[in-house]
Design a protein around this motif. Structure first.
Motif, PDB file in Angstrom:
ATOM      1  N   ALA A   1      62.554  78.046 154.250  1.00 52.35           N
ATOM      2  CA  ALA A   1      61.456  78.436 153.228  1.00 52.35           C
ATOM      3  C   ALA A   1      62.159  79.294 152.258  1.00 52.35           C
ATOM      4  N   ASN A   2      62.506  80.460 152.908  1.00 53.32           N
ATOM      5  CA  ASN A   2      62.799  81.458 151.880  1.00 53.32           C
ATOM      6  C   ASN A   2      64.144  80.966 151.272  1.00 53.32           C
ATOM      7  N   PHE A   9      55.890  76.329 146.645  1.00 59.20           N
ATOM      8  CA  PHE A   9      56.958  76.764 146.053  1.00 59.20           C
ATOM      9  C   PHE A   9      56.941  76.600 144.495  1.00 59.20           C
ATOM     10  N   GLN A  11      59.181  86.856 141.419  1.00 62.03           N
ATOM     11  CA  GLN A  11      59.652  87.329 142.772  1.00 62.03           C
ATOM     12  C   GLN A  11      61.318  87.733 142.789  1.00 62.03           C
ATOM     13  N   TYR A  12      61.876  86.729 142.376  1.00 56.50           N
ATOM     14  CA  TYR A  12      63.493  86.820 142.355  1.00 56.50           C
ATOM     15  C   TYR A  12      63.803  87.757 141.150  1.00 56.50           C
ATOM     16  N   VAL A  45      64.429  77.996 143.951  1.00 59.09           N
ATOM     17  CA  VAL A  45      63.201  77.932 142.770  1.00 59.09           C
ATOM     18  C   VAL A  45      63.388  79.013 142.143  1.00 59.09           C
ATOM     19  N   GLY A  46      63.413  80.416 142.637  1.00 53.39           N
ATOM     20  CA  GLY A  46      63.091  81.272 142.007  1.00 53.39           C
ATOM     21  C   GLY A  46      64.535  81.786 141.187  1.00 53.39           C
ATOM     22  N   ALA A  96      62.569  79.002 148.410  1.00 50.49           N
ATOM     23  CA  ALA A  96      61.841  79.930 147.334  1.00 50.49           C
ATOM     24  C   ALA A  96      63.071  80.823 146.497  1.00 50.49           C
ATOM     25  N   ASP A  97      64.248  80.962 146.970  1.00 41.53           N
ATOM     26  CA  ASP A  97      65.126  81.663 146.300  1.00 41.53           C
ATOM     27  C   ASP A  97      65.919  80.679 145.336  1.00 41.53           C
ATOM     28  N   TRP A 127      57.918  82.236 142.084  1.00 40.67           N
ATOM     29  CA  TRP A 127      59.090  82.694 142.941  1.00 40.67           C
ATOM     30  C   TRP A 127      60.210  83.304 141.832  1.00 40.67           C
TER      31      TRP A 127
END
Length: 143
Positions: A35-36, A114, A122-123, A42-43, A39-40, A119
């Motif tokens: 999941a992380n 997501f 966040q990134y 996507v971000g 997310a990365d 994201w």
């Protein structure tokens, strides 16, 4: 109730299709590490990071571990690999990048998972070295 598989093109020249199984995709992204990673992906500013970038953003993971998780996600149709053709590669730079598939993005959007804007913010908050910023700026293959 289990969602029905959706036919999705595999991008192959023969026009074959693979069934995207939303249930399998959701099972694969419920693992915290995967999941992380999703997310990365996507971000990422270009939506397609290299393993080097994912390795930097996830310092507790080894590059081979990230590759294994990406393989699992690819097998479930969550991410796809983009490869720079052999004649266009630059020595010392990555030539494989990973992005979320259209089918997975549609599944995530339907289920509020997501969200890209969140994201991406966040990134962007992660402090990056000049080398990582250079990798982020690299063009990605379109495939």
């Amino acid at each position: 109730m289990r969602p029905e598989p959706v036919e999705a093109s595999d991008g192959g020249a023969d026009g074959a299709t693979d069934a995207f199984d939303p249930w399998l995709a959701l099972q694969r992204v419920t693992d915290e590490t995967r999941a992380n990673i999703v997310a990365d992906v996507v971000g990422h500013p270009k939506g397609a990071p290299s393993v080097d970038e994912l390795d930097y953003i996830n310092p507790s993971l080894e590059a081979d571990t990230i590759r294994n998780h990406l393989k699992t996600l690819a097998e479930a149709g969550v991410v796809e690999e983009l490869t720079v053709p052999a004649g266009q590669r630059t020595r010392g730079y990555p030539y494989k990048f990973y992005r979320v598939t259209e089918a997975a993005r549609e599944l995530f959007d339907r289920n509020g998972l997501f969200p890209a804007e969140a994201w991406q913010r966040q990134y962007e908050r992660v402090e990056k070295t000049p080398e990582i910023r250079e990798l982020e700026a690299m063009p990605r293959p379109e495939e």
